[in-house]
Design a protein around this motif. Structure first.
Motif, PDB file in Angstrom:
ATOM      1  N   MET A   1      12.525 -12.353  38.389  1.00 52.59           N
ATOM      2  CA  MET A   1      11.551 -11.773  37.560  1.00 52.59           C
ATOM      3  C   MET A   1      10.426 -10.973  38.301  1.00 52.59           C
ATOM      4  O   MET A   1      10.215  -9.929  38.005  1.00 52.59           O
ATOM      5  CB  MET A   1      10.803 -12.881  37.153  1.00 52.59           C
ATOM      6  N   LYS A   2      10.161 -11.458  39.476  1.00 49.60           N
ATOM      7  CA  LYS A   2       9.415 -10.556  40.207  1.00 49.60           C
ATOM      8  C   LYS A   2       9.690  -9.252  40.924  1.00 49.60           C
ATOM      9  O   LYS A   2       9.025  -8.143  40.507  1.00 49.60           O
ATOM     10  CB  LYS A   2       8.708 -11.224  41.741  1.00 49.60           C
ATOM     11  N   ARG A   3      10.940  -9.238  41.011  1.00 48.74           N
ATOM     12  CA  ARG A   3      11.700  -8.251  41.347  1.00 48.74           C
ATOM     13  C   ARG A   3      11.877  -7.176  40.117  1.00 48.74           C
ATOM     14  O   ARG A   3      11.537  -5.995  40.458  1.00 48.74           O
ATOM     15  CB  ARG A   3      13.253  -8.347  41.809  1.00 48.74           C
ATOM     16  N   LEU A   5       9.941  -6.862  37.578  1.00 49.45           N
ATOM     17  CA  LEU A   5       8.232  -6.341  37.655  1.00 49.45           C
ATOM     18  C   LEU A   5       7.845  -5.376  38.474  1.00 49.45           C
ATOM     19  O   LEU A   5       7.342  -4.304  38.367  1.00 49.45           O
ATOM     20  CB  LEU A   5       7.274  -7.387  37.494  1.00 49.45           C
ATOM     21  N   SER A   6       8.307  -5.510  39.775  1.00 48.41           N
ATOM     22  CA  SER A   6       8.364  -4.532  40.948  1.00 48.41           C
ATOM     23  C   SER A   6       8.650  -3.160  40.506  1.00 48.41           C
ATOM     24  O   SER A   6       8.249  -2.101  40.675  1.00 48.41           O
ATOM     25  CB  SER A   6       8.484  -4.985  42.284  1.00 48.41           C
TER      26      SER A   6
END
Length: 180
Positions: A1-3, A5-6
């Motif tokens: 999920m972080k990836r 967003l980034s």
């Protein structure tokens, strides 16, 4: 999920940067030289764009001695340390300027009061103003009108001498007569 967003933040930032760019190429803009062209004296034009005129320069004080003030009178009077009293030896100078102003009602005079560098800035501005005002009042008592004479102070800001000795200090404690 972080990836994700980034990655979406990078894509959004790239879109904003590309969207803000301009299609104007700065290196391809033609440059026009608008510098003034000077001509020799007596020519048909000059740097101001005035053409076909013979204009003589105005020399203030150079051709008419009455524009410079009273002949032979000093243009500066000096004061004692921390004083705005006009010295007896300066009285003849003040009288000469008063006679000149009385005879030439259209002439205007600026009296510039100055001090040496000792003392604070505000104090020196006030003392310079008191010196200029003392001379202005003396001229008024001798026949000059208030409309002819203006008193200003430069304090320590316009020294006549830059040394740090008593001779330099004495040259800076002054009031100057400047005709306009």
């Amino acid at each position: 999920m972080k990836r994700i967003l980034s990655l979406s933040a990078i894509i959004t930032l790239t879109a904003v940067i590309v969207g803000c760019s301009s299609g104007v190429k700065l290196n391809d803009v033609p440059v026009e030289n608008r510098a003034p062209v000077a001509t020799a004296p007596g020519g048909t034009g000059d740097a101001s764009g005035v053409t076909g005129r013979d204009v003589a320069p105005v020399l203030i004080g150079a051709t008419d001695p009455s524009l410079a003030g009273p002949t032979g009178a000093a243009r500066v009077i000096y004061f004692d340390y921390d004083s705005f009293a006009i010295k007896p030896e300066a009285q003849s100078t003040v009288e000469a300027h008063a006679r000149f102003l009385s005879a030439n009602k259209a002439r205007k005079l600026v009296i510039e009061g100055s001090t040496d560098e000792r003392g604070g800035r505000e104090y020196n501005l006030a003392l310079g103003q008191k010196r200029a005002e003392a001379v202005r009042r003396a001229l008024g008592l001798l026949g000059a009108t208030d409309a002819q004479v203006e008193a200003v102070s430069f304090g320590e800001e316009k020294p006549a001498a830059t040394g740090m000795d008593e001779d330099s200090y004495a040259k800076n404690r002054r009031a100057e007569f400047n005709y306009r």
